[in-house]
Design a protein around this motif. Structure first.
Motif, PDB file in Angstrom:
ATOM      1  N   UNK A 162      -2.834  51.032 -41.527  1.00  0.00           N
ATOM      2  CA  UNK A 162      -3.623  52.177 -41.999  1.00  0.00           C
ATOM      3  C   UNK A 162      -5.079  52.131 -41.547  1.00  0.00           C
ATOM      4  N   UNK A 163      -5.648  50.957 -41.544  1.00  0.00           N
ATOM      5  CA  UNK A 163      -7.052  50.837 -41.149  1.00  0.00           C
ATOM      6  C   UNK A 163      -7.210  51.226 -39.681  1.00  0.00           C
ATOM      7  N   UNK A 164      -6.302  50.722 -38.851  1.00  0.00           N
ATOM      8  CA  UNK A 164      -6.354  51.044 -37.426  1.00  0.00           C
ATOM      9  C   UNK A 164      -6.080  52.529 -37.216  1.00  0.00           C
ATOM     10  N   UNK A 165      -5.144  53.049 -37.995  1.00  0.00           N
ATOM     11  CA  UNK A 165      -4.875  54.487 -37.908  1.00  0.00           C
ATOM     12  C   UNK A 165      -6.170  55.265 -38.056  1.00  0.00           C
ATOM     13  N   UNK A 166      -6.942  54.857 -39.049  1.00  0.00           N
ATOM     14  CA  UNK A 166      -8.171  55.567 -39.326  1.00  0.00           C
ATOM     15  C   UNK A 166      -9.143  55.461 -38.150  1.00  0.00           C
ATOM     16  N   UNK A 167      -9.239  54.274 -37.607  1.00  0.00           N
ATOM     17  CA  UNK A 167     -10.121  54.048 -36.465  1.00  0.00           C
ATOM     18  C   UNK A 167      -9.714  54.954 -35.301  1.00  0.00           C
ATOM     19  N   UNK A 168      -8.426  54.969 -35.042  1.00  0.00           N
ATOM     20  CA  UNK A 168      -7.910  55.779 -33.939  1.00  0.00           C
ATOM     21  C   UNK A 168      -8.180  57.255 -34.186  1.00  0.00           C
ATOM     22  N   UNK A 169      -7.911  57.666 -35.387  1.00  0.00           N
ATOM     23  CA  UNK A 169      -8.119  59.074 -35.718  1.00  0.00           C
ATOM     24  C   UNK A 169      -9.571  59.486 -35.469  1.00  0.00           C
ATOM     25  N   UNK A 170     -10.450  58.585 -35.820  1.00  0.00           N
ATOM     26  CA  UNK A 170     -11.861  58.886 -35.598  1.00  0.00           C
ATOM     27  C   UNK A 170     -12.173  58.965 -34.096  1.00  0.00           C
ATOM     28  N   UNK A 171     -11.584  58.073 -33.374  1.00  0.00           N
ATOM     29  CA  UNK A 171     -11.813  58.068 -31.920  1.00  0.00           C
ATOM     30  C   UNK A 171     -11.287  59.361 -31.288  1.00  0.00           C
ATOM     31  N   UNK A 172     -10.156  59.814 -31.794  1.00  0.00           N
ATOM     32  CA  UNK A 172      -9.585  61.065 -31.300  1.00  0.00           C
ATOM     33  C   UNK A 172     -10.560  62.205 -31.568  1.00  0.00           C
ATOM     34  N   UNK A 173     -11.065  62.188 -32.786  1.00  0.00           N
ATOM     35  CA  UNK A 173     -12.030  63.192 -33.203  1.00  0.00           C
ATOM     36  C   UNK A 173     -13.233  63.200 -32.253  1.00  0.00           C
ATOM     37  N   UNK A 174     -13.785  62.031 -32.071  1.00  0.00           N
ATOM     38  CA  UNK A 174     -14.996  61.914 -31.279  1.00  0.00           C
ATOM     39  C   UNK A 174     -14.792  62.340 -29.821  1.00  0.00           C
ATOM     40  N   UNK A 175     -13.679  61.941 -29.260  1.00  0.00           N
ATOM     41  CA  UNK A 175     -13.435  62.267 -27.855  1.00  0.00           C
ATOM     42  C   UNK A 175     -12.930  63.694 -27.666  1.00  0.00           C
ATOM     43  N   UNK A 176     -12.429  64.302 -28.750  1.00  0.00           N
ATOM     44  CA  UNK A 176     -11.862  65.642 -28.613  1.00  0.00           C
ATOM     45  C   UNK A 176     -10.554  65.607 -27.842  1.00  0.00           C
ATOM     46  N   UNK A 177      -9.816  64.534 -28.048  1.00  0.00           N
ATOM     47  CA  UNK A 177      -8.570  64.333 -27.318  1.00  0.00           C
ATOM     48  C   UNK A 177      -7.477  65.337 -27.690  1.00  0.00           C
ATOM     49  N   UNK A 178      -6.780  65.824 -26.695  1.00  0.00           N
ATOM     50  CA  UNK A 178      -5.577  66.644 -26.915  1.00  0.00           C
ATOM     51  C   UNK A 178      -4.523  66.130 -25.944  1.00  0.00           C
ATOM     52  N   UNK A 179      -3.381  65.743 -26.457  1.00  0.00           N
ATOM     53  CA  UNK A 179      -2.343  65.162 -25.598  1.00  0.00           C
ATOM     54  C   UNK A 179      -1.904  66.112 -24.498  1.00  0.00           C
ATOM     55  N   UNK A 180      -1.782  65.615 -23.301  1.00  0.00           N
ATOM     56  CA  UNK A 180      -1.301  66.414 -22.175  1.00  0.00           C
ATOM     57  C   UNK A 180       0.199  66.609 -22.295  1.00  0.00           C
ATOM     58  N   UNK A 181       0.585  67.885 -22.445  1.00  0.00           N
ATOM     59  CA  UNK A 181       1.990  68.148 -22.707  1.00  0.00           C
ATOM     60  C   UNK A 181       2.896  67.932 -21.516  1.00  0.00           C
ATOM     61  N   UNK A 182       2.355  68.138 -20.332  1.00  0.00           N
ATOM     62  CA  UNK A 182       3.182  67.942 -19.144  1.00  0.00           C
ATOM     63  C   UNK A 182       3.606  66.483 -19.067  1.00  0.00           C
ATOM     64  N   UNK A 183       2.642  65.605 -19.310  1.00  0.00           N
ATOM     65  CA  UNK A 183       2.942  64.175 -19.261  1.00  0.00           C
ATOM     66  C   UNK A 183       3.963  63.803 -20.331  1.00  0.00           C
ATOM     67  N   UNK A 184       3.765  64.347 -21.506  1.00  0.00           N
ATOM     68  CA  UNK A 184       4.704  64.044 -22.581  1.00  0.00           C
ATOM     69  C   UNK A 184       6.095  64.588 -22.251  1.00  0.00           C
ATOM     70  N   UNK A 185       6.140  65.834 -21.789  1.00  0.00           N
ATOM     71  CA  UNK A 185       7.434  66.443 -21.466  1.00  0.00           C
ATOM     72  C   UNK A 185       8.162  65.650 -20.390  1.00  0.00           C
ATOM     73  N   UNK A 186       7.379  65.122 -19.470  1.00  0.00           N
ATOM     74  CA  UNK A 186       7.982  64.382 -18.366  1.00  0.00           C
ATOM     75  C   UNK A 186       8.824  63.214 -18.878  1.00  0.00           C
ATOM     76  N   UNK A 187       8.354  62.601 -19.932  1.00  0.00           N
ATOM     77  CA  UNK A 187       9.131  61.465 -20.439  1.00  0.00           C
ATOM     78  C   UNK A 187      10.089  61.842 -21.571  1.00  0.00           C
ATOM     79  N   UNK A 188       9.696  62.758 -22.431  1.00  0.00           N
ATOM     80  CA  UNK A 188      10.596  63.117 -23.540  1.00  0.00           C
ATOM     81  C   UNK A 188      11.695  64.076 -23.120  1.00  0.00           C
ATOM     82  N   UNK A 189      11.465  64.752 -22.007  1.00  0.00           N
ATOM     83  CA  UNK A 189      12.403  65.767 -21.535  1.00  0.00           C
ATOM     84  C   UNK A 189      12.573  66.901 -22.542  1.00  0.00           C
ATOM     85  N   UNK A 190      11.504  67.154 -23.251  1.00  0.00           N
ATOM     86  CA  UNK A 190      11.497  68.296 -24.161  1.00  0.00           C
ATOM     87  C   UNK A 190      10.167  69.013 -23.986  1.00  0.00           C
TER      88      UNK A 190
END
Lengths: 346, 346
Positions: free
Chosen positions: A34-62
């Motif tokens: 949970x503590x690391x989750x929080x750290x990561x979440x904050x980092x996501x916030x700060x960087x303004x990260x949004x997962x690239x869907x093409x990359x995800x689709x490439x591996x999940x095939x969805x």
DNA sequence: GTGAAAGCGCTAACAT
DNA sequence: ATGTTAGCGCTTTCAC
């Protein structure tokens, strides 16, 4: 120009963890402190990260996308395509389908891409689209009776669900309405309110649903001693309803009840009747079909056989979702029951 | 289960060339020996190869998809969302937008994904969708006047084009109509056919287009010696047209001309007029706006100010395409001219 | 004109 | 519980 989009790597560096961990919290996988989750979440916030869907689709095939295909008879010119699209949307029916589909899809973050398949070329495009993995499956609404698309989809082994049973059997799931019961409901209501000279404006006889609504209507009347019912065929449009009602009135000026196979034609019938100074339902009772938006705005408001389009469309999306996830493998039919909605026209 | 989908690698092996070469012929890049092209093409045929779009998007950073966003005022319950979707599609206007957009997009093999942005959550989803690179840009049709979406899009630096000038300035391209000229056209026509006691059913005054149509109409009448024009505000719906016409008639039973700010309200006006046994255009002339599908099916067919929605929508798509390709960088406005279409109602 | 190889950004084994 | 690593299938330099 536009600044570089942050990646998982960037977030990982910022949070001081590995890409995998970031991926885990992004995807809500447990086994993360949970503590690391929080750290990561904050980092996501700060960087303004949004997962690239093409990359995800490439591996999940969805993709989290489904094709919403409106399939129809085939004109191929640009004007014809424009007209097709405009016509589809002019029909209040389609808006309800979209509402139902989106209602199911949206909470699951899947999005519909709109496709028209009114020509052989357009059908090929739909197949190519699906084969390229740009969508996880197809939701097909055919306006045309003998639509070749369902068979093509089935042959290609692509996940698809149809609105309405296809003309010829195809190993695909579909949702449908008990149209015959709908016709029966209309007949019983007209009979119950004392109509004795009833006629019907049926839908295009090439469409199975039209056939069944008509059969249910006729059979019920026959069973009550009315073996001969005047029939005028319409095309599910306002104009065709007007034309049909005009014809019916010319041949049977004394009729006292009409069942139109959809609300748009019922509205046309009402227009003609009012022009002829027939009172509705006093002189002529009118029953529609669908309970679409026009039913309520028609003058007078229409008594109609309700088709729960939104619920049907949502179920269509649900079936597709199950097929895509692999939890359902056999083609399945889900048939909904119609319901009479009494307003003022009958 | 479903057999393995062939990849570039498979085709390359089959053709006896490298992946790079296959990629070149698939993408129509020159510098490939015609003979080899043919060999590769045959191999593609045999394997039934279809390029994986996720993989391609991952490197090209383009999806061949655009978001078609219908943006509006904000209800957030499921029913409200359903109703929103149904209402949007009930308006013949939207079908024409889709037709125009698809007309431009389809030949370029780009597809529209349908999104509704009627709540803050839905707006966030649209932004997330774009930021994840799931679509190359957004085509936005706002039904609401002070829609927050355009500003959000602009801030995020996401490619987007609007239908209609936004309420407050936003650095985004848009297409629009010279609404003021449309109002003028309606006034001039009514005046020319001899109407002297004209009124208008305007659109929601919160919408800039409504304001301008009204202003153009009023100014023109004033300039011809009619400074006082009765106005009833409607909501661009059939019902509101009926209500407005009823009010207008109550206060000004002697009016001889009406300009409704869209065809749906004009149709409502016609219904009321006919019920009151006023002849159209004999007793009261009616002019609509849009030249939508209802204009032709209305009784009587509507004389109306045509808004070339399909052409406008196509241009919106063209502008977006140019922004995405980077050949256009500055926000641009394209304003279309309205045109009077004479039918029977005036 | 063609091939080799380096990523694109992500997920999912597999190790630890 | 977290990190390492091997791809997913494609495009695109860069050599040849």
């Amino acid at each position: 120009m536009s600044r570089q989009v942050p990646t998982l790597e960037d977030v990982a560096r910022e949070a001081g963890v590995s890409r995998a961990t970031v991926s885990r919290v992004v995807n809500g996988v447990r086994n993360v402190d949970p503590a690391i989750q929080e750290v990561v979440r904050r980092a996501i916030e700060r960087t303004g990260y949004a997962p690239n869907r093409a990359a995800r689709s490439l591996v999940t095939r969805r993709t989290g996308t489904v094709a919403l295909v409106v399939s129809g008879a085939g004109a191929s010119s640009q004007e014809a395509q424009d007209a097709f699209a405009a016509r589809v949307f002019a029909d209040p029916f389609f808006g309800r389908v979209v509402a139902g589909v989106v209602g199911f899809l949206r909470p699951r973050s899947v999005h519909p891409v709109l496709m028209f398949a009114e020509s052989a070329g357009a059908r090929r495009e739909v197949l190519a689209y699906l084969r390229q993995g740009r969508a996880d499956g197809a939701l097909v609404v055919s306006s045309h009776a003998d639509d070749p698309l369902p068979a093509l989809l089935a042959e290609a082994g692509l996940p698809a669900v149809l609105f309405a049973r296809p003309f010829r059997p195809v190993p695909l799931s579909y949702v449908d309405l008990a149209h015959r019961d709908g016709g029966r409901l209309a007949a019983e209501h007209l009979l119950a309110r004392g109509c004795r000279r009833v006629a019907t404006i049926c839908g295009p006889l090439a469409v199975p649903a039209s056939q069944e609504r008509l059969a249910g209507f006729r059979d019920t009347l026959a069973r009550h001693g009315h073996p001969h019912v005047p029939v005028a065929e319409g095309g599910f449009t306002l104009d065709s309803g007007i034309a049909a009602m005009t014809d019916l009135l010319a041949d049977h000026p004394d009729l006292d009840g009409v069942f139109a196979a959809n609300d748009l034609m019922a509205q046309g019938a009402c227009q003609v009747l009012r022009e002829r100074n027939r009172r509705i339902p006093g002189d002529v009772a009118v029953v529609g079909f669908d309970d679409s938006t026009v039913a309520a705005t028609c003058r007078p408001p229409l008594t109609t056989v309700r088709q729960p389009v939104e619920a049907m469309a949502a179920d269509m999306a649900r079936l597709l979702d199950e097929h895509v996830r692999g939890v359902r493998t056999e083609p399945t039919a889900v048939v909904f029951d119609p319901e009479l909605v009494e307003r003022d026209s009958a």
